[in-house]
Write a protein that holds these residues in place. Structure first.
Motif, PDB file in Angstrom:
ATOM      1  N   ILE A 182      -2.883  -4.389  -2.505  1.00 16.03           N
ATOM      2  CA  ILE A 182      -1.801  -3.460  -2.819  1.00 16.03           C
ATOM      3  C   ILE A 182      -0.707  -3.619  -1.758  1.00 16.03           C
ATOM      4  N   THR A 183       0.510  -3.818  -2.230  1.00 19.24           N
ATOM      5  CA  THR A 183       1.623  -4.039  -1.293  1.00 19.24           C
ATOM      6  C   THR A 183       2.455  -2.782  -1.040  1.00 19.24           C
ATOM      7  N   GLY A 184       2.297  -1.724  -1.852  1.00 25.98           N
ATOM      8  CA  GLY A 184       3.079  -0.506  -1.616  1.00 25.98           C
ATOM      9  C   GLY A 184       2.947   0.474  -2.765  1.00 25.98           C
ATOM     10  N   TYR A 185       3.698   1.570  -2.641  1.00 32.59           N
ATOM     11  CA  TYR A 185       3.675   2.625  -3.652  1.00 32.59           C
ATOM     12  C   TYR A 185       5.104   3.074  -3.935  1.00 32.59           C
ATOM     13  N   THR A 186       5.290   3.596  -5.152  1.00 28.91           N
ATOM     14  CA  THR A 186       6.580   4.168  -5.552  1.00 28.91           C
ATOM     15  C   THR A 186       6.365   5.641  -5.884  1.00 28.91           C
ATOM     16  N   ILE A 187       7.154   6.543  -5.255  1.00 27.27           N
ATOM     17  CA  ILE A 187       7.039   7.991  -5.470  1.00 27.27           C
ATOM     18  C   ILE A 187       8.265   8.469  -6.244  1.00 27.27           C
ATOM     19  N   LEU A 215      10.960   7.294  -3.193  1.00 28.67           N
ATOM     20  CA  LEU A 215      10.568   6.273  -2.223  1.00 28.67           C
ATOM     21  C   LEU A 215      10.049   5.047  -2.972  1.00 28.67           C
ATOM     22  N   GLU A 216      10.416   3.844  -2.446  1.00 29.31           N
ATOM     23  CA  GLU A 216       9.932   2.582  -3.022  1.00 29.31           C
ATOM     24  C   GLU A 216       9.266   1.752  -1.936  1.00 29.31           C
ATOM     25  N   HIS A 217       8.260   0.967  -2.335  1.00 28.97           N
ATOM     26  CA  HIS A 217       7.555   0.059  -1.422  1.00 28.97           C
ATOM     27  C   HIS A 217       7.044   0.821  -0.192  1.00 28.97           C
TER      28      HIS A 217
END
Length: 531
Positions: free
Chosen positions: A335-340, A354-356
């Protein structure tokens, strides 16, 4: 006839010293043989021709004359000797015709060069060589011969001469040990043979198997789900190696993976890849007791699943705190990141906050008073963002009143009393931050004067020449951009020189700055001066 015996007696006299040899038939007389006046010592080399002449012309005098009469007749030989040349001119001797010159003998070529074995299998031997260094009388072709080790019987491999410098001896028996030689042939015959240094065994040459794994496959090979996989892996080995494939130590499922083998490479083909096709594939080559192995890792990746759970931890003022857990399905890659994202309950529209984002908790700020928000979180990997998201069960309610320095709790909510701030006064009289500089210009060449000024309110800029306002003279171009003032003088003449002043003024004051401009004339020397 009494006059002719005298020359015969003279010949007999000259032949007297050689009477010890057996007598020969008398040849015809050659009068040029011996002049009468020469002494006997000088006439000695001509004695043999004289004898031949006498033998041809006087067959009656077959026997040599007696020594006594010859000696007595010697003084009277002068007169007949003078008449001797007359019969020689009447009977010349004809030479027989010469035979034609025979052609030179044919020259045999030298031996062929650099004989070597190009290939060997269980029924044939392939040879190659170079032509002879000295061709001699031409080259008709080559003969290839062979004999078994221990035998002296050479057998020609080709029935007719060949002109190529490469030949395949076929129809051999596997296991035979052969001596082989090549002979060049021309009109002069066979050349010296050139032979192989060592006997050749008729059998398939074994090359150790070697897999030449492409550079792209030496590291992890990544493909997306649904993509086609077609991997070509070259190798060497002789005879043809036995090829086998395994996946994670188990035989391949031929329903999903197709393997196609040739003499030079092996192809692994998957028409439509799936996550289950990921794993460690091993290729094995085997020739007799030799083998080689290559390992390649195939990774089939997909979009990740959503985070396992997300919850609203707290909300205060314009902020809300969130926490979530990593997804159970990571798409077979990290997993490289999350988007909220957030959504207002009134509109229901989602907006990315929020991105990445790499952590598993975040604080969302700048929420609007009086709104109720719901949040959701997507997971990301190298393929992309998850198709679905984890949504918070609880909503964050941002009250219309937000605390400041004084916070009063009441049943209705939080009362906000905004603070009063004194505005800063930015008013300032004009001030030059970059003054004008003296400069020189050339007649006919446009020049510029530059300076910088600041002030609030924005000052008015005026330009003066020798304390006279320039105004809207088209010869001059005045520019004021973000406090940078410039005066462009177009094609100045010698009369445009002088003192230039820039004046800036506003309601709080004024400021000036000046410089001196010198316009020079270009002096061209006369022709007389040049000479």
């Amino acid at each position: 006839m009494p006059a002719k015996p005298a020359p015969i007696k003279k010949s007999a006299k000259k032949a007297a010293p050689k009477e010890e040899k057996p007598a020969e038939p008398a040849p015809a007389p050659v009068p040029e043989a011996a002049p009468a006046e020469e002494p006997p010592a000088e006439a000695a080399p001509v004695e043999a021709p004289a004898e031949a002449a006498v033998e041809e012309t006087a067959p009656a005098a077959e026997a040599p004359a007696p020594e006594g009469p010859a000696e007595e007749a010697a003084p009277s030989t002068d007169a007949p000797a003078e008449a001797a040349p007359v019969p020689a001119e009447a009977a010349p001797v004809e030479e027989p015709p010469k035979a034609p010159t025979p052609p030179p003998p044919a020259v045999v070529t030298s031996a062929p060069q650099n004989l070597s074995v190009d290939d060997v299998n269980d029924t044939s031997v392939t040879l190659k060589w170079r032509s002879p260094e000295n061709i001699g009388s031409g080259l008709d072709g080559y003969t290839v011969e062979h004999c078994k080790e221990g035998s002296s019987e050479w057998v020609a491999a080709n029935k007719e001469l060949i002109t190529s410098s490469r030949f395949v001896i076929s129809g051999l028996t596997t296991g035979d040990l052969l001596n082989i030689r090549v002979v060049a042939v021309n009109a002069g015959g066979r050349s010296e043979p050139v032979a192989l240094a060592q006997p050749v065994t008729v059998r398939e040459v074994v090359d150790r198997p070697k897999i030449r794994l492409p550079r792209a496959l030496r590291s992890r090979y990544v493909k997306h789900v649904g993509e086609q996989i077609n991997l070509v892996i070259p190798f060497i080995g002789k005879p043809k190696p036995v090829i086998s494939w395994t996946k994670d130590g188990q035989p391949l499922d031929t329903k999903k993976v197709n393997i196609r083998n040739s003499d030079k490479d092996s192809i692994l083909f998957i028409r439509k890849s799936e996550r289950e096709d990921s794993g460690s594939y091993e290729m094995t080559l085997k020739v007799d007791s030799f083998e080689d192995k290559a390992n390649l890792v195939i990774q089939i990746v997909d979009l990740p699943g959503p985070p396992a759970s997300v919850k609203l931890v707290d909300s205060w003022g314009f902020n809300a705190a969130l926490e979530w857990t990593a997804p159970k399905n990571n798409g077979n890659t990290e997993i490289t990141g999350y988007t909220i994202q957030k959504a207002d309950k009134k509109t229901g529209d989602w907006f990315t906050v929020l991105e990445h984002f790499h952590r598993l908790n975040a604080t969302v700020s700048d929420l609007v008073m009086g709104n109720t928000y719901t949040f959701r979180v997507f997971a990301e990997n190298k393929v992309g963002r998850s198709e679905s998201a984890a949504v918070t069960k609880d909503a964050a309610c941002i009250q219309k009143t937000v605390p400041a320095e004084v916070v009063v709790s009441c049943p209705v909510g939080i009362v906000y009393k905004p603070l009063e701030y004194k505005e800063h006064d930015f008013s300032e009289a004009p001030k030059f931050t970059a003054p004008l500089s003296d400069r020189a210009a050339t007649v006919g060449y446009t020049t510029k004067l530059l300076c910088a000024v600041r002030g609030s309110p924005k000052p008015k800029i005026e330009w003066l020449k020798n304390q006279m306002l320039i105004g809207d003279d088209p010869k001059y171009r005045q520019i004021n951009n973000q406090g940078v003032c410039s005066l462009e003088i177009r094609k100045p003449s010698s009369f445009d020189g002088g003192v230039y002043t820039c004046r800036a003024k506003n309601s709080l004051g004024e400021a000036t700055v000046a410089c001196k401009l010198e316009v020079r004339q270009v002096i061209i020397p006369d022709e007389k001066d040049r000479k």
